[in-house]
Write a protein that holds these residues in place. Sequence first.
Motif, short mmCIF file in Angstrom:
data_model
loop_
_atom_site.label_atom_id
_atom_site.label_comp_id
_atom_site.label_asym_id
_atom_site.label_seq_id
_atom_site.Cartn_x
_atom_site.Cartn_y
_atom_site.Cartn_z
N MET A 178 0.69 -1.23 0.03
CA MET A 178 -0.03 0.04 0.09
C MET A 178 0.77 1.26 -0.04
N ILE A 179 0.38 2.34 -0.48
CA ILE A 179 1.10 3.41 -0.80
C ILE A 179 0.34 4.47 -0.15
N ILE A 180 0.84 5.23 0.93
CA ILE A 180 -0.27 6.22 1.56
C ILE A 180 0.62 7.66 1.41
N GLU A 181 -0.32 8.74 0.92
CA GLU A 181 0.49 9.87 0.66
C GLU A 181 -0.50 11.02 1.32
N GLU A 182 0.14 12.01 1.82
CA GLU A 182 -0.94 13.25 2.25
C GLU A 182 -0.67 14.38 1.31
N ARG A 183 -1.64 14.60 0.62
CA ARG A 183 -1.74 15.69 -0.42
C ARG A 183 -2.54 16.84 0.30
N ALA A 184 -2.59 18.03 -0.68
CA ALA A 184 -3.35 18.79 -0.11
C ALA A 184 -4.91 18.67 -0.07
N ASP A 185 -5.38 17.78 -0.91
CA ASP A 185 -6.89 17.39 -0.93
C ASP A 185 -7.39 16.30 0.10
N GLY A 186 -6.29 15.87 0.70
CA GLY A 186 -6.50 14.72 1.61
C GLY A 186 -5.47 13.63 1.80
N LEU A 187 -5.69 12.57 2.55
CA LEU A 187 -4.83 11.34 2.59
C LEU A 187 -5.40 10.36 1.25
N HIS A 188 -4.30 10.08 0.52
CA HIS A 188 -4.55 9.03 -0.61
C HIS A 188 -3.86 8.02 -0.29
N VAL A 189 -4.69 6.69 -0.23
CA VAL A 189 -4.07 5.35 -0.12
C VAL A 189 -4.42 4.51 -1.15
N SER A 190 -3.44 3.93 -1.75
CA SER A 190 -3.69 3.12 -2.75
C SER A 190 -2.81 1.74 -2.94
N GLY A 191 -3.16 0.74 -3.48
CA GLY A 191 -2.56 -0.58 -3.61
C GLY A 191 -3.53 -1.70 -3.72
N TYR A 192 -2.95 -2.83 -3.64
CA TYR A 192 -3.87 -4.12 -3.78
C TYR A 192 -4.48 -4.70 -2.33
N VAL A 193 -5.71 -4.66 -2.60
CA VAL A 193 -6.52 -5.31 -1.28
C VAL A 193 -6.54 -6.81 -1.32
N ASN A 194 -6.49 -7.54 -2.45
CA ASN A 194 -6.27 -8.87 -2.53
C ASN A 194 -5.72 -9.28 -3.82
N VAL A 195 -5.35 -10.42 -3.93
CA VAL A 195 -4.70 -10.97 -5.39
C VAL A 195 -5.54 -12.06 -5.99
N THR A 196 -5.81 -12.27 -7.24
CA THR A 196 -6.34 -13.44 -7.73
C THR A 196 -5.53 -14.61 -8.14
N GLY A 197 -5.95 -16.01 -8.19
CA GLY A 197 -5.12 -16.98 -8.89
C GLY A 197 -3.98 -17.32 -7.92
N LYS A 198 -4.28 -17.00 -6.66
CA LYS A 198 -3.01 -17.75 -5.87
C LYS A 198 -3.43 -18.16 -4.55
N LEU A 199 -2.96 -19.15 -3.96
CA LEU A 199 -3.28 -19.76 -2.79
C LEU A 199 -3.14 -18.89 -1.67
N SER A 200 -4.41 -18.97 -0.71
CA SER A 200 -4.15 -17.78 0.57
C SER A 200 -3.21 -18.65 1.62
N ARG A 201 -2.86 -17.99 2.44
CA ARG A 201 -2.27 -18.35 3.79
C ARG A 201 -3.37 -19.51 4.30
N PRO A 202 -2.80 -20.48 5.01
CA PRO A 202 -3.93 -21.50 5.77
C PRO A 202 -4.47 -20.45 6.97
N VAL A 203 -5.93 -20.67 6.85
CA VAL A 203 -6.62 -20.15 7.90
C VAL A 203 -7.41 -21.30 8.66
N ILE A 204 -7.14 -21.20 9.93
CA ILE A 204 -7.70 -22.29 10.87
C ILE A 204 -9.18 -22.05 11.36
N THR A 205 -10.14 -22.75 11.14
CA THR A 205 -11.65 -22.71 11.34
C THR A 205 -12.01 -23.96 12.17
#
Length: 87
Positions: free
Chosen positions: A1-28
């Motif tokens: 994620m990239i976080i930048e403070e600009r004149a109009d506010g805080l800009h946050v950008s980046g990938y929330v999730n990826v496709t086509g890849k195995l996730s980390r194991p989650v215990i349920t």
Amino acid sequence: MIIEERADGLHVSGYVNVTGKLSRPVITPRGKVIETIEERAFDAAIRKSGNITVTVDHDEGHAYASTKDGTLKLTEDAIGLKAEVLI
């Protein structure tokens, strides 16, 4: 994620999730789960949804950005779901 403070506010950008890849194991309660998100899954969900918001702990009373007002832009590309947020 990239976080930048600009004149109009805080800009946050980046990938929330990826496709086509195995996730980390989650215990349920039923055991270990590993997920793979299919390509274009996010694109279809974005098209079907109404207003999408950025919140803290899913509290809609504290929405910091939304697709409706243009402060949240969500796109899916070859990597996955990308978010561009203006707070």
